[in-house]
Design a protein around this motif. Structure first.
Motif, PDB file in Angstrom:
ATOM      1  N   GLU A 287       0.862  -1.190   0.027  1.00  0.00           N
ATOM      2  CA  GLU A 287      -0.017   0.058   0.034  1.00  0.00           C
ATOM      3  C   GLU A 287       0.827   1.213   0.008  1.00  0.00           C
ATOM      4  O   GLU A 287       0.614   2.194  -0.756  1.00  0.00           O
ATOM      5  CB  GLU A 287      -1.038  -0.008   1.070  1.00  0.00           C
ATOM      6  CG  GLU A 287      -1.896   1.241   1.158  1.00  0.00           C
ATOM      7  CD  GLU A 287      -2.759   1.071  -0.127  1.00  0.00           C
ATOM      8  OE1 GLU A 287      -3.165   2.175  -0.456  1.00  0.00           O
ATOM      9  OE2 GLU A 287      -3.454  -0.078  -0.468  1.00  0.00           O
TER      10      GLU A 287
ATOM     11  N   GLY B 137      -0.390   4.952  -0.824  1.00  0.00           N
ATOM     12  CA  GLY B 137      -1.703   4.989  -0.071  1.00  0.00           C
ATOM     13  C   GLY B 137      -1.561   4.833   1.539  1.00  0.00           C
ATOM     14  O   GLY B 137      -0.242   4.650   1.910  1.00  0.00           O
ATOM     15  N   GLN B 138      -2.448   4.721   2.456  1.00  0.00           N
ATOM     16  CA  GLN B 138      -2.473   4.593   3.856  1.00  0.00           C
ATOM     17  C   GLN B 138      -3.127   3.414   4.229  1.00  0.00           C
ATOM     18  O   GLN B 138      -3.972   2.550   3.582  1.00  0.00           O
ATOM     19  CB  GLN B 138      -3.072   5.753   4.511  1.00  0.00           C
ATOM     20  CG  GLN B 138      -2.295   6.976   4.175  1.00  0.00           C
ATOM     21  CD  GLN B 138      -2.997   8.284   4.853  1.00  0.00           C
ATOM     22  OE1 GLN B 138      -4.016   8.707   4.221  1.00  0.00           O
ATOM     23  NE2 GLN B 138      -2.455   8.829   5.725  1.00  0.00           N
TER      24      GLN B 138
ATOM     25  N   ARG C 116      -1.883  13.085   5.833  1.00  0.00           N
ATOM     26  CA  ARG C 116      -1.102  12.196   5.449  1.00  0.00           C
ATOM     27  C   ARG C 116       0.451  12.289   6.225  1.00  0.00           C
ATOM     28  O   ARG C 116       1.632  12.151   5.398  1.00  0.00           O
ATOM     29  CB  ARG C 116      -0.819  12.404   3.923  1.00  0.00           C
ATOM     30  CG  ARG C 116      -2.201  12.168   3.090  1.00  0.00           C
ATOM     31  CD  ARG C 116      -2.187  11.970   1.789  1.00  0.00           C
ATOM     32  NE  ARG C 116      -1.391  10.484   1.258  1.00  0.00           N
ATOM     33  CZ  ARG C 116      -1.161  10.130   0.195  1.00  0.00           C
ATOM     34  NH1 ARG C 116      -1.707  10.735  -0.761  1.00  0.00           N
ATOM     35  NH2 ARG C 116      -0.535   8.901   0.109  1.00  0.00           N
TER      36      ARG C 116
ATOM     37  N   ASP D 112       1.426   6.753   7.783  1.00  0.00           N
ATOM     38  CA  ASP D 112       1.348   5.956   6.729  1.00  0.00           C
ATOM     39  C   ASP D 112       0.439   4.698   7.440  1.00  0.00           C
ATOM     40  O   ASP D 112      -0.580   4.230   6.466  1.00  0.00           O
ATOM     41  CB  ASP D 112       2.506   4.931   6.302  1.00  0.00           C
ATOM     42  CG  ASP D 112       3.535   5.829   5.636  1.00  0.00           C
ATOM     43  OD1 ASP D 112       3.144   6.477   5.011  1.00  0.00           O
ATOM     44  OD2 ASP D 112       4.726   5.807   6.056  1.00  0.00           O
TER      45      ASP D 112
ATOM     46  N   THR E 154      -7.775   7.896   0.653  1.00  0.00           N
ATOM     47  CA  THR E 154      -6.306   7.493   0.585  1.00  0.00           C
ATOM     48  C   THR E 154      -6.025   6.305   1.324  1.00  0.00           C
ATOM     49  O   THR E 154      -5.124   5.539   1.066  1.00  0.00           O
ATOM     50  CB  THR E 154      -5.291   8.653   0.880  1.00  0.00           C
ATOM     51  OG1 THR E 154      -5.855   8.825   2.434  1.00  0.00           O
ATOM     52  CG2 THR E 154      -5.652   9.894   0.345  1.00  0.00           C
TER      53      THR E 154
ATOM     54  N   ASN F 153      -6.568   2.515   1.534  1.00  0.00           N
ATOM     55  CA  ASN F 153      -7.158   1.365   0.785  1.00  0.00           C
ATOM     56  C   ASN F 153      -6.916  -0.018   1.216  1.00  0.00           C
ATOM     57  O   ASN F 153      -6.833  -1.093   0.354  1.00  0.00           O
ATOM     58  CB  ASN F 153      -6.603   1.543  -0.702  1.00  0.00           C
ATOM     59  CG  ASN F 153      -7.635   2.740  -1.378  1.00  0.00           C
ATOM     60  OD1 ASN F 153      -9.018   2.635  -1.606  1.00  0.00           O
ATOM     61  ND2 ASN F 153      -7.197   3.718  -1.735  1.00  0.00           N
TER      62      ASN F 153
ATOM     63  N   ASP G 235     -12.531   5.168  -2.941  1.00  0.00           N
ATOM     64  CA  ASP G 235     -12.502   5.769  -4.004  1.00  0.00           C
ATOM     65  C   ASP G 235     -12.310   4.939  -5.411  1.00  0.00           C
ATOM     66  O   ASP G 235     -12.912   3.911  -5.150  1.00  0.00           O
ATOM     67  CB  ASP G 235     -10.951   6.674  -4.105  1.00  0.00           C
ATOM     68  CG  ASP G 235     -10.770   7.734  -5.220  1.00  0.00           C
ATOM     69  OD1 ASP G 235     -11.637   7.881  -6.009  1.00  0.00           O
ATOM     70  OD2 ASP G 235     -10.087   8.577  -4.832  1.00  0.00           O
TER      71      ASP G 235
ATOM     72  N   SER H 111      -9.037  -2.056  -3.366  1.00  0.00           N
ATOM     73  CA  SER H 111      -8.931  -1.946  -1.969  1.00  0.00           C
ATOM     74  C   SER H 111      -8.548  -3.465  -1.398  1.00  0.00           C
ATOM     75  O   SER H 111      -9.179  -4.435  -1.821  1.00  0.00           O
ATOM     76  CB  SER H 111     -10.098  -1.364  -1.033  1.00  0.00           C
ATOM     77  OG  SER H 111     -11.114  -1.995  -1.247  1.00  0.00           O
TER      78      SER H 111
END
Length: 423
Positions: free
Chosen positions: A66, A71-72, A121, A124, A140, A142, A167, A171
């Motif tokens: 990720e 992403g987070q 952000r 993480d 953000t 996922n 989004d 995911s």
């Protein structure tokens, strides 16, 4: 329920992604109206769900994958006391990841600061309890990893999985467990259902699966789940339908034969020790829709538990008798002493010579007759089954064309001279 107490005629609209078993059963049984929304947002992808053993490799690979795509990650650990230990575990598994911790026992101001940092952000991974279960929409994020997923309910897991994939990106949800061999049967079924039903809008199907696993609960009480498996889902729905129809001033009619015999069938505990397995055998014997199903059950039981004892054999014989009565249109079968009394549902019969040649038959009414037997179940069973098979062949199929004819006043005796059977 509180709204209904405030005003009698109030209309209540309940919106839920995963209705609890009691609410779903109220809808399925007709006690409440139901509509479903099955259209997902545009460009939304279904999450991919995996059941994995908790390990540094699994956790590290998922978080790094990720992070590599910018992403987070949510890491859910629902034990505040052991959050510091889990934080050390994550720092060892993914040293390069920036980590924040959030839980419901933090002061409101401190929790707000942590969430603002995560949304900005500045981290993480958010190590948190189940407080992220609802109300969060962070596009953000996922990937979500849920520690000890076997301790969560199905609706909780579905809600947690819904926190990712907000989004257009793919995911991932990882349900982490200590080991599949340590899981209870219900926990294993919940996790497997979540893994299998991962498409968008699967909440209703998951709720239906939860209803099967946990039962419907008390429809007029507070319990949200129950033990529906002890009576069988079909029998439960039948009983519920009868009660609802009676409350509406109607009635439910079933063409189910009443079988009264001098023997009883059962599954001896010394033959099948586990109560759950005995209940399952009873359920399958009662739900069998054909003799082939009973024969298959017979072979399976003999293969698993050894030769069938007399009581178990009679359980299957009574099931076979019930099916034969159902096929023939027999309403009541009563065996007492050396006589068998049979009453049929109204219908047309053209009695064959083979049936009329059966010795010991006495017609006692327009829809009933008696049969003389030896009085021994073991000796009479095959004879009775042959008689029912012969009688079933006498039923007249419904008129498939042309004008309808008036039904005869005496269906059984319609083909006999003078309307009376031989004695």
């Amino acid at each position: 329920e509180k709204f209904k107490k405030m005003r009698v005629n109030v209309d209540v609209l309940t919106l839920t992604a995963t209705p609890i078993p009691r609410t779903l059963q109220l809808a399925l049984s007709g006690a409440r109206d139901l509509s479903t929304i099955e259209t997902p947002p545009r460009h939304r992808l279904a999450p991919r769900t995996y059941i994995s053993r908790l390990s540094k490799k699994v956790v590290g690979d998922a978080i790094r994958r990720e992070m590599d795509r910018g992403g987070q990650v949510f890491f859910v650990h629902n034990r505040v006391q052991s959050l510091p230990a889990m934080e050390r575990f994550l720092q060892t598994a993914v040293p390069e990841a920036r980590l924040l911790v959030a839980h419901g026992q933090m002061k409101a101001g401190a929790l707000e600061v942590v969430m603002e940092k995560f949304i900005s952000r500045e981290a993480d991974v958010l190590l948190c309890t189940a407080i992220v279960e609802s109300g969060l929409d962070i596009p953000t994020v996922n990937t979500i990893l849920i520690s000890r997923a076997d301790t969560f309910g199905m609706a909780q897991l579905y809600q947690l999985r819904g926190r990712v994939g907000r989004d257009r990106f793919q995911s991932y949800a990882f349900l982490l467990v200590p080991g599949t061999e340590t899981l209870t049967r219900e926990a294993r079924e919940r996790l497997q259902a979540l893994e299998e039903l991962s498409e968008l809008g699967a909440g209703f199907k998951l709720a239906a699966r939860d209803l099967e696993i946990r039962g419907a609960g008390h429809l007029l009480g507070h319990r949200q789940s129950g033990r529906i498996g002890q009576v069988g889902f079909e029998m439960y729905c039948r009983l519920l339908e009868e009660v609802l129809q009676e409350a509406r001033g109607g009635s439910v009619e079933y063409d189910e034969p009443e079988v009264i015999a001098p023997v009883a069938g059962s599954v001896p505990p010394d033959w099948v020790p586990a109560q759950a397995e005995r209940l399952e055998i009873y359920r399958r014997a009662a739900a069998a829709a054909s003799p082939d199903e009973l024969k298959e059950l017979d072979r399976e039981l003999a293969d698993r538990f050894g030769p069938l004892p007399v009581r178990a054999r009679r359980l299957l014989q009574l099931g076979e008798l019930r099916l034969a009565c159902r096929r023939c249109g027999v309403k009541t079968f009563r065996m007492k002493g050396k006589q068998v009394f049979l009453e049929t549902f109204p219908g047309d019969y053209e009695l064959s010579a083979a049936f009329l040649a059966t010795s010991g038959i006495v017609f006692t009414g327009t829809h009933s007759f008696e049969l003389s037997i030896k009085g021994s179940w073991d000796e009479d069973f095959d004879h009775i089954m042959e008689l029912l098979e012969t009688f079933g062949a006498c039923a007249v199929a419904g008129d498939e064309g042309g004008a309808e004819e008036a039904a005869p006043a005496s269906p059984l005796a319609a083909s006999l001279p003078g309307g009376k059977g031989p004695k």
